[in-house]
Design a protein around this motif. Structure first.
Motif, PDB file in Angstrom:
ATOM      1  N   THR A  84    -119.153  26.041-108.987  1.00  0.00           N
ATOM      2  CA  THR A  84    -119.997  25.138-108.840  1.00  0.00           C
ATOM      3  C   THR A  84    -118.830  23.570-108.205  1.00  0.00           C
ATOM      4  O   THR A  84    -118.804  23.437-110.277  1.00  0.00           O
ATOM      5  CB  THR A  84    -121.263  24.617-109.035  1.00  0.00           C
ATOM      6  OG1 THR A  84    -121.482  24.362-110.433  1.00  0.00           O
ATOM      7  CG2 THR A  84    -122.015  25.642-108.194  1.00  0.00           C
ATOM      8  N   THR A  85    -118.858  22.685-107.536  1.00  0.00           N
ATOM      9  CA  THR A  85    -117.914  21.672-107.539  1.00  0.00           C
ATOM     10  C   THR A  85    -119.175  20.588-107.724  1.00  0.00           C
ATOM     11  O   THR A  85    -120.078  20.170-107.266  1.00  0.00           O
ATOM     12  CB  THR A  85    -117.434  21.857-106.559  1.00  0.00           C
ATOM     13  OG1 THR A  85    -116.566  22.598-106.146  1.00  0.00           O
ATOM     14  CG2 THR A  85    -116.618  19.964-106.492  1.00  0.00           C
ATOM     15  N   PRO A  86    -119.581  19.914-109.140  1.00  0.00           N
ATOM     16  CA  PRO A  86    -120.655  19.046-109.515  1.00  0.00           C
ATOM     17  C   PRO A  86    -120.409  17.599-108.180  1.00  0.00           C
ATOM     18  O   PRO A  86    -119.338  17.332-107.797  1.00  0.00           O
ATOM     19  CB  PRO A  86    -119.894  18.329-110.841  1.00  0.00           C
ATOM     20  CG  PRO A  86    -118.881  19.253-111.323  1.00  0.00           C
ATOM     21  CD  PRO A  86    -118.151  19.977-110.236  1.00  0.00           C
ATOM     22  N   LEU A  87    -121.656  17.803-107.625  1.00  0.00           N
ATOM     23  CA  LEU A  87    -122.225  16.488-107.231  1.00  0.00           C
ATOM     24  C   LEU A  87    -122.083  15.199-107.549  1.00  0.00           C
ATOM     25  O   LEU A  87    -122.758  14.805-108.663  1.00  0.00           O
ATOM     26  CB  LEU A  87    -123.602  16.697-106.140  1.00  0.00           C
ATOM     27  CG  LEU A  87    -123.313  18.170-105.405  1.00  0.00           C
ATOM     28  CD1 LEU A  87    -125.075  18.504-105.195  1.00  0.00           C
ATOM     29  CD2 LEU A  87    -122.902  18.597-103.916  1.00  0.00           C
ATOM     30  N   VAL A 104    -129.219  23.848-105.609  1.00  0.00           N
ATOM     31  CA  VAL A 104    -128.014  24.110-106.977  1.00  0.00           C
ATOM     32  C   VAL A 104    -128.468  25.762-107.254  1.00  0.00           C
ATOM     33  O   VAL A 104    -128.176  26.929-107.359  1.00  0.00           O
ATOM     34  CB  VAL A 104    -126.930  23.298-107.250  1.00  0.00           C
ATOM     35  CG1 VAL A 104    -125.843  24.179-108.408  1.00  0.00           C
ATOM     36  CG2 VAL A 104    -126.584  23.268-106.196  1.00  0.00           C
ATOM     37  N   ASP A 105    -129.651  25.644-108.015  1.00  0.00           N
ATOM     38  CA  ASP A 105    -129.827  26.808-109.167  1.00  0.00           C
ATOM     39  C   ASP A 105    -130.750  27.653-108.611  1.00  0.00           C
ATOM     40  O   ASP A 105    -130.329  29.174-108.921  1.00  0.00           O
ATOM     41  CB  ASP A 105    -131.477  26.425-110.383  1.00  0.00           C
ATOM     42  CG  ASP A 105    -131.163  24.394-110.523  1.00  0.00           C
ATOM     43  OD1 ASP A 105    -129.886  25.300-111.426  1.00  0.00           O
ATOM     44  OD2 ASP A 105    -131.989  24.490-111.310  1.00  0.00           O
ATOM     45  N   ARG A 118    -118.204  24.958-102.777  1.00  0.00           N
ATOM     46  CA  ARG A 118    -117.847  23.150-102.973  1.00  0.00           C
ATOM     47  C   ARG A 118    -118.680  22.961-101.250  1.00  0.00           C
ATOM     48  O   ARG A 118    -118.900  22.662-100.670  1.00  0.00           O
ATOM     49  CB  ARG A 118    -115.702  23.571-102.269  1.00  0.00           C
ATOM     50  CG  ARG A 118    -115.291  25.375-103.595  1.00  0.00           C
ATOM     51  CD  ARG A 118    -113.780  25.121-102.845  1.00  0.00           C
ATOM     52  NE  ARG A 118    -113.615  26.304-103.393  1.00  0.00           N
ATOM     53  CZ  ARG A 118    -113.187  26.873-104.937  1.00  0.00           C
ATOM     54  NH1 ARG A 118    -113.294  24.952-105.440  1.00  0.00           N
ATOM     55  NH2 ARG A 118    -112.593  27.959-105.137  1.00  0.00           N
ATOM     56  N   THR A 119    -116.903  20.897-101.671  1.00  0.00           N
ATOM     57  CA  THR A 119    -117.448  20.044-100.520  1.00  0.00           C
ATOM     58  C   THR A 119    -116.135  19.842-100.145  1.00  0.00           C
ATOM     59  O   THR A 119    -114.950  19.861-100.692  1.00  0.00           O
ATOM     60  CB  THR A 119    -118.510  19.235-101.273  1.00  0.00           C
ATOM     61  OG1 THR A 119    -117.904  18.297-102.109  1.00  0.00           O
ATOM     62  CG2 THR A 119    -119.916  19.660-102.005  1.00  0.00           C
ATOM     63  N   HIS A 175    -120.934  20.703 -97.467  1.00  0.00           N
ATOM     64  CA  HIS A 175    -120.968  21.504 -98.080  1.00  0.00           C
ATOM     65  C   HIS A 175    -121.146  23.099 -98.195  1.00  0.00           C
ATOM     66  O   HIS A 175    -121.006  23.080 -96.730  1.00  0.00           O
ATOM     67  CB  HIS A 175    -122.838  22.180 -98.811  1.00  0.00           C
ATOM     68  CG  HIS A 175    -122.264  22.976-100.382  1.00  0.00           C
ATOM     69  ND1 HIS A 175    -123.426  24.028 -99.588  1.00  0.00           N
ATOM     70  CD2 HIS A 175    -122.051  23.313-101.282  1.00  0.00           C
ATOM     71  CE1 HIS A 175    -123.306  25.028-100.753  1.00  0.00           C
ATOM     72  NE2 HIS A 175    -122.700  24.262-101.310  1.00  0.00           N
ATOM     73  N   TYR A 176    -119.846  23.918 -98.405  1.00  0.00           N
ATOM     74  CA  TYR A 176    -120.029  26.157 -97.388  1.00  0.00           C
ATOM     75  C   TYR A 176    -119.544  26.245 -99.433  1.00  0.00           C
ATOM     76  O   TYR A 176    -119.266  26.382-100.316  1.00  0.00           O
ATOM     77  CB  TYR A 176    -118.270  24.932 -97.418  1.00  0.00           C
ATOM     78  CG  TYR A 176    -116.799  25.039 -97.812  1.00  0.00           C
ATOM     79  CD1 TYR A 176    -115.975  25.710 -98.418  1.00  0.00           C
ATOM     80  CD2 TYR A 176    -116.804  23.447 -97.584  1.00  0.00           C
ATOM     81  CE1 TYR A 176    -114.919  25.487 -99.000  1.00  0.00           C
ATOM     82  CE2 TYR A 176    -115.429  22.919 -98.358  1.00  0.00           C
ATOM     83  CZ  TYR A 176    -114.296  24.161 -99.080  1.00  0.00           C
ATOM     84  OH  TYR A 176    -113.421  23.724-100.073  1.00  0.00           O
ATOM     85  N   LEU A 177    -119.746  27.548 -99.174  1.00  0.00           N
ATOM     86  CA  LEU A 177    -119.679  29.007 -99.932  1.00  0.00           C
ATOM     87  C   LEU A 177    -118.141  29.644 -99.685  1.00  0.00           C
ATOM     88  O   LEU A 177    -117.975  29.673 -98.778  1.00  0.00           O
ATOM     89  CB  LEU A 177    -120.488  30.235-100.270  1.00  0.00           C
ATOM     90  CG  LEU A 177    -121.466  28.669 -99.948  1.00  0.00           C
ATOM     91  CD1 LEU A 177    -123.415  30.507-100.442  1.00  0.00           C
ATOM     92  CD2 LEU A 177    -122.104  28.277-101.538  1.00  0.00           C
ATOM     93  N   GLU A 178    -117.188  29.839-100.615  1.00  0.00           N
ATOM     94  CA  GLU A 178    -115.809  30.148-100.710  1.00  0.00           C
ATOM     95  C   GLU A 178    -115.679  31.181-101.503  1.00  0.00           C
ATOM     96  O   GLU A 178    -115.828  31.678-102.363  1.00  0.00           O
ATOM     97  CB  GLU A 178    -114.405  29.045-100.903  1.00  0.00           C
ATOM     98  CG  GLU A 178    -113.891  29.633-100.284  1.00  0.00           C
ATOM     99  CD  GLU A 178    -112.652  28.217-100.196  1.00  0.00           C
ATOM    100  OE1 GLU A 178    -111.748  28.633 -99.897  1.00  0.00           O
ATOM    101  OE2 GLU A 178    -112.720  27.629-101.483  1.00  0.00           O
ATOM    102  N   ALA A 179    -114.971  32.221-101.018  1.00  0.00           N
ATOM    103  CA  ALA A 179    -114.536  33.758-102.059  1.00  0.00           C
ATOM    104  C   ALA A 179    -113.631  33.879-101.017  1.00  0.00           C
ATOM    105  O   ALA A 179    -113.037  34.455 -99.796  1.00  0.00           O
ATOM    106  CB  ALA A 179    -115.982  34.822-101.582  1.00  0.00           C
TER     107      ALA A 179
END
Length: 313
Positions: free
Chosen positions: A5-8, A19-20, A36-37, A46-50
């Motif tokens: 995670t990228t901290p908000l 997030v949890d 990530r954001t 906000h997006y998820l990446e892989a």
């Protein structure tokens, strides 16, 4: 595997809870996933990446979030850099009042803005439902940004007709109230809603995904954003606004396009999409018996296999 995670900046308690829940669901998926954001027109997306290959953009449906795509990440991240954003007003993306924007223009601009922020010139696109409509709008309005498109589950944008139970939520005054009442506030309600609208068989539907959805509705501004989008998507008399329907433009598009469509889709039967696929220079239709609106979340691998086969080609 754990979620990176990228901290908000100064997250609200409800954002931390989301997030949890996202971490809990990601732990059930056997792939490295990053949260990530990016900043698009001054707002957070906000997006998820892989993965680490060519880009693949995944656009989710009306009431869902990027987390809906996680069950496909293991099949796609070995081939692509998979990017699955939360639409503005969903998940951890900034809320938006959709009554103040042009829905079609905004839906495309946020996608192209995100691609620009990620230094992506062109991408393959995977879309579901409202995200499928956004994918088709992107394909029609900015064909230079799209390499090929896969629509899994019936996409919006091919017909103005919607089921009457859904069209009622477009009604003035009472419509927003009806739509709010349909939003689940417990795990049991969420599973009932998913079984009604999204899946024919909920045997593979993980409670952890439902928990992500419940947590998302508690993030300030997100439910209001969702209601404002739905309220401005159509009318009780006419159904979905004609501006969103790009059936003829899609039929003329030369971009390779595959429709993966369940026979039990809540919104539209495969017959709505088949003439479009048949008319396209490079279109095709895969029909899945006894699959619903989010067919990759059914207990079979048929939707996943059809998506991967087309996108990896």
């Amino acid at each position: 595997m754990p979620l990176t995670t990228t901290p908000l900046e100064r997250p609200a308690p409800a954002e931390r809870a989301f997030v949890d829940a996202l971490e809990g669901y990601a732990a059930t998926v056997d792939v490295d996933v990053a949260s990530r954001t990016a900043t698009v027109d001054g707002d957070r997306v906000h997006y998820l990446e892989a993965g680490d290959g060519p880009p693949l953009l995944c656009l989710h449906g009306l009431s869902t979030t990027a987390a809906t795509w996680l069950p496909l990440f293991d099949a796609l991240a070995e081939h692509f850099r998979v990017v699955a954003p939360d639409r503005p007003g969903r998940g951890l993306s900034a809320p938006v009042d959709y009554a103040t924007v042009d829905l079609r223009e905004f839906g495309v601009d946020y996608v192209t803005g995100l691609l620009d922020a990620l230094d992506v010139d062109a991408t393959r696109v995977l879309g579901n439902s409202l995200g499928g409509m956004q994918a088709l709008h992107l394909q029609v309005d900015h064909p230079e940004r799209v390499e090929r498109t896969c629509l899994v589950g019936a996409p919006g944008g091919l017909s103005r007709k919607v089921p009457w139970t859904f069209r009622a939520t477009y009604a003035p005054k009472v419509g927003p109230w009806l739509f709010r009442r349909s939003i689940a506030d417990s795990l049991a309600d969420a599973r009932e809603q998913w079984t009604l609208i999204n899946v024919e068989d909920d045997g593979a539907l993980d409670d952890a995904l439902l928990e992500v959805g419940l947590a998302g509705e508690r993030v300030p501004g997100q439910t209001d954003s969702l209601v404002s989008l739905n309220t401005n998507a159509g009318t009780l008399r006419g159904g979905m606004h004609e501006r969103f329907v790009v059936r003829d433009q899609v039929a003329a598009s030369a971009i390779p396009t595959r429709f993966v469509w369940g026979t039990e889709d809540f919104f539209w039967p495969p017959a709505v999409g088949r003439p479009v696929a048949d008319a396209m220079p490079d279109g095709e239709m895969v029909v899945l018996d006894d699959h619903g609106h989010t067919p990759w979340l059914e207990p079979t691998t048929k939707a996943r296999d059809a998506v991967r086969e087309f996108l990896v080609d």
